[in-house]
Design a protein around this motif. Structure first.
Motif, PDB file in Angstrom:
ATOM      1  N   GLY A   1       0.846  -1.242  -0.038  1.00 26.86           N
ATOM      2  CA  GLY A   1      -0.030  -0.034  -0.053  1.00 26.86           C
ATOM      3  C   GLY A   1       0.803   1.392   0.004  1.00 26.86           C
ATOM      4  O   GLY A   1       1.868   1.272   0.329  1.00 26.86           O
ATOM      5  N   TYR A   2       0.296   2.397  -0.442  1.00 26.39           N
ATOM      6  CA  TYR A   2       0.840   3.750  -0.349  1.00 26.39           C
ATOM      7  C   TYR A   2      -0.237   4.667  -0.101  1.00 26.39           C
ATOM      8  O   TYR A   2      -1.423   4.545  -0.641  1.00 26.39           O
ATOM      9  N   ILE A   3      -0.053   5.572   0.915  1.00 25.86           N
ATOM     10  CA  ILE A   3      -0.852   6.642   1.282  1.00 25.86           C
ATOM     11  C   ILE A   3      -0.526   7.858   0.825  1.00 25.86           C
ATOM     12  O   ILE A   3       0.709   8.081   0.779  1.00 25.86           O
ATOM     13  N   GLN A   4      -1.213   8.501   0.027  1.00 23.56           N
ATOM     14  CA  GLN A   4      -1.063   9.774  -0.828  1.00 23.56           C
ATOM     15  C   GLN A   4      -2.300  10.717  -0.439  1.00 23.56           C
ATOM     16  O   GLN A   4      -3.233  10.596  -0.135  1.00 23.56           O
ATOM     17  N   GLY A   5      -1.708  11.874  -0.652  1.00 22.66           N
ATOM     18  CA  GLY A   5      -2.717  13.103  -0.588  1.00 22.66           C
ATOM     19  C   GLY A   5      -3.279  13.305   0.827  1.00 22.66           C
ATOM     20  O   GLY A   5      -4.444  13.774   0.943  1.00 22.66           O
ATOM     21  N   MET A   6      -2.686  12.541   1.971  1.00 20.13           N
ATOM     22  CA  MET A   6      -3.437  13.271   3.371  1.00 20.13           C
ATOM     23  C   MET A   6      -3.159  14.606   3.507  1.00 20.13           C
ATOM     24  O   MET A   6      -2.098  15.224   3.551  1.00 20.13           O
ATOM     25  N   THR A   7      -4.454  15.453   3.446  1.00 20.09           N
ATOM     26  CA  THR A   7      -4.504  16.694   3.519  1.00 20.09           C
ATOM     27  C   THR A   7      -5.583  17.375   4.507  1.00 20.09           C
ATOM     28  O   THR A   7      -6.753  16.570   4.517  1.00 20.09           O
TER      29      THR A   7
ATOM     30  N   ARG B   1      -6.240  11.761  11.842  1.00 24.86           N
ATOM     31  CA  ARG B   1      -6.407  10.429  12.602  1.00 24.86           C
ATOM     32  C   ARG B   1      -7.495   9.710  12.204  1.00 24.86           C
ATOM     33  O   ARG B   1      -7.333   8.458  11.718  1.00 24.86           O
ATOM     34  N   ALA B   2      -8.443  10.330  12.020  1.00 27.87           N
ATOM     35  CA  ALA B   2      -9.702   9.547  11.500  1.00 27.87           C
ATOM     36  C   ALA B   2      -9.671   8.862  10.286  1.00 27.87           C
ATOM     37  O   ALA B   2     -10.079   7.587  10.124  1.00 27.87           O
ATOM     38  N   ILE B   3      -9.224   9.509   9.498  1.00 28.74           N
ATOM     39  CA  ILE B   3      -8.901   9.311   8.040  1.00 28.74           C
ATOM     40  C   ILE B   3      -7.967   8.070   8.025  1.00 28.74           C
ATOM     41  O   ILE B   3      -8.176   6.924   7.268  1.00 28.74           O
ATOM     42  N   MET B   4      -6.868   8.329   8.582  1.00 32.47           N
ATOM     43  CA  MET B   4      -5.711   7.213   8.675  1.00 32.47           C
ATOM     44  C   MET B   4      -6.329   6.029   9.189  1.00 32.47           C
ATOM     45  O   MET B   4      -5.877   5.004   8.808  1.00 32.47           O
ATOM     46  N   VAL B   5      -7.130   6.174  10.303  1.00 32.06           N
ATOM     47  CA  VAL B   5      -7.592   4.760  10.933  1.00 32.06           C
ATOM     48  C   VAL B   5      -8.472   4.017   9.813  1.00 32.06           C
ATOM     49  O   VAL B   5      -8.428   2.870   9.773  1.00 32.06           O
TER      50      VAL B   5
ATOM     51  N   ASP C   1       4.626  18.426   9.314  1.00 26.42           N
ATOM     52  CA  ASP C   1       3.533  18.550  10.238  1.00 26.42           C
ATOM     53  C   ASP C   1       2.972  17.486  10.451  1.00 26.42           C
ATOM     54  O   ASP C   1       2.260  17.174  11.914  1.00 26.42           O
ATOM     55  N   ALA C   2       3.090  16.186  10.010  1.00 26.20           N
ATOM     56  CA  ALA C   2       2.247  15.165  10.060  1.00 26.20           C
ATOM     57  C   ALA C   2       2.919  13.966  10.503  1.00 26.20           C
ATOM     58  O   ALA C   2       2.739  12.973  10.958  1.00 26.20           O
ATOM     59  N   GLU C   3       4.321  13.888  10.431  1.00 27.25           N
ATOM     60  CA  GLU C   3       5.177  13.169  10.939  1.00 27.25           C
ATOM     61  C   GLU C   3       4.759  12.484  12.293  1.00 27.25           C
ATOM     62  O   GLU C   3       4.961  11.264  12.472  1.00 27.25           O
ATOM     63  N   SER C   4       4.585  13.171  13.275  1.00 26.55           N
ATOM     64  CA  SER C   4       4.084  12.606  14.557  1.00 26.55           C
ATOM     65  C   SER C   4       3.092  11.796  14.618  1.00 26.55           C
ATOM     66  O   SER C   4       2.991  10.705  15.398  1.00 26.55           O
ATOM     67  N   LEU C   5       2.024  12.139  13.810  1.00 28.81           N
ATOM     68  CA  LEU C   5       0.874  11.424  13.995  1.00 28.81           C
ATOM     69  C   LEU C   5       1.215  10.049  13.108  1.00 28.81           C
ATOM     70  O   LEU C   5       0.741   9.060  13.693  1.00 28.81           O
ATOM     71  N   TYR C   6       1.878  10.116  12.029  1.00 30.17           N
ATOM     72  CA  TYR C   6       2.113   8.758  11.583  1.00 30.17           C
ATOM     73  C   TYR C   6       3.110   7.835  12.489  1.00 30.17           C
ATOM     74  O   TYR C   6       2.825   6.599  12.577  1.00 30.17           O
TER      75      TYR C   6
ATOM     76  N   GLU D   1       2.930   7.647  15.566  1.00 27.65           N
ATOM     77  CA  GLU D   1       1.840   7.255  16.551  1.00 27.65           C
ATOM     78  C   GLU D   1       1.160   6.118  16.126  1.00 27.65           C
ATOM     79  O   GLU D   1       0.755   5.134  16.864  1.00 27.65           O
ATOM     80  N   LEU D   2       0.776   6.118  14.619  1.00 24.56           N
ATOM     81  CA  LEU D   2       0.009   4.786  14.332  1.00 24.56           C
ATOM     82  C   LEU D   2       1.020   3.829  13.692  1.00 24.56           C
ATOM     83  O   LEU D   2       0.347   2.917  13.220  1.00 24.56           O
ATOM     84  N   GLY D   3       2.435   3.813  14.106  1.00 25.49           N
ATOM     85  CA  GLY D   3       3.254   2.615  13.894  1.00 25.49           C
ATOM     86  C   GLY D   3       4.054   2.845  12.657  1.00 25.49           C
ATOM     87  O   GLY D   3       4.896   1.795  12.466  1.00 25.49           O
ATOM     88  N   PHE D   4       4.064   3.925  12.082  1.00 27.00           N
ATOM     89  CA  PHE D   4       5.065   4.036  10.794  1.00 27.00           C
ATOM     90  C   PHE D   4       6.101   4.621  11.483  1.00 27.00           C
ATOM     91  O   PHE D   4       6.449   5.012  12.238  1.00 27.00           O
TER      92      PHE D   4
END
Length: 156
Positions: free
Chosen positions: A89-95, A107-111, A132-137, A139-142
């Motif tokens: 998988g590849y996650i793209q365009g998280m905005t 976070r809700a979209i990532m879940v 900006d988003a690195e800490s969220l990822y 936290e989700l295990g990335f």
């Protein structure tokens, strides 16, 4: 807040959010931005919205339009030691629109995306993150992969 699948009518807003991300990515790196990508992006989104290997999740803004979006893609490759099933998988365009940040939309979209990947038995998911988003990822295990990631771009 509710996360839903994107529909064809969301494409103009998805393009708008992608432009926000492109501008933000340009601040962190040296990503060259071609000014003629909007129409191709819109056409590709519209074509792939119904694909079983694409998931586009959005959160509606209370005043209309979209507050946030995220896209998950599944690709086929040859099976190997890090991708035994040959699919990743590849996650793209998280905005998230700046007016709607810090409310849990990403976070809700990532879940939802990670649940989609698990249902598809995808065992590896990659993404590129802004600072900006690195800490969220994380936290989700990335994690930062120790294997170097290199990119080639045709400069012509």
């Amino acid at each position: 807040m509710s996360v839903r699948h994107a529909a064809s009518g969301d494409v103009p807003e998805l393009v708008r959010l992608r432009q926000i991300l492109a501008d933000r990515m340009a601040q962190d790196g040296s990503y060259p931005i071609d000014g003629h990508w909007h129409e191709a992006y819109a056409a590709s989104l519209d074509e792939r919205l119904e694909s079983p290997d694409t998931a586009v999740y959005v959160v509606d803004a209370p005043e209309g339009g979209l507050a946030a979006c995220g896209i998950g893609l599944i690709f086929d490759c040859f099976p190997g030691p890090t991708v035994p099933g040959g699919r990743y998988g590849y996650i793209q365009g998280m905005t998230t629109d700046p007016a709607h940040r810090r409310r849990g939309h990403s976070r809700a979209i990532m879940v939802m995306l990670m649940d989609w990947y698990r249902r598809a038995d995808i065992r590896r998911v990659d993404l590129h993150a802004t600072s900006d988003a690195e800490s969220l990822y994380r936290e989700l295990g990335f994690v930062v992969d120790d294997y170097p990631s290199l990119t080639w771009r045709n400069s012509s």
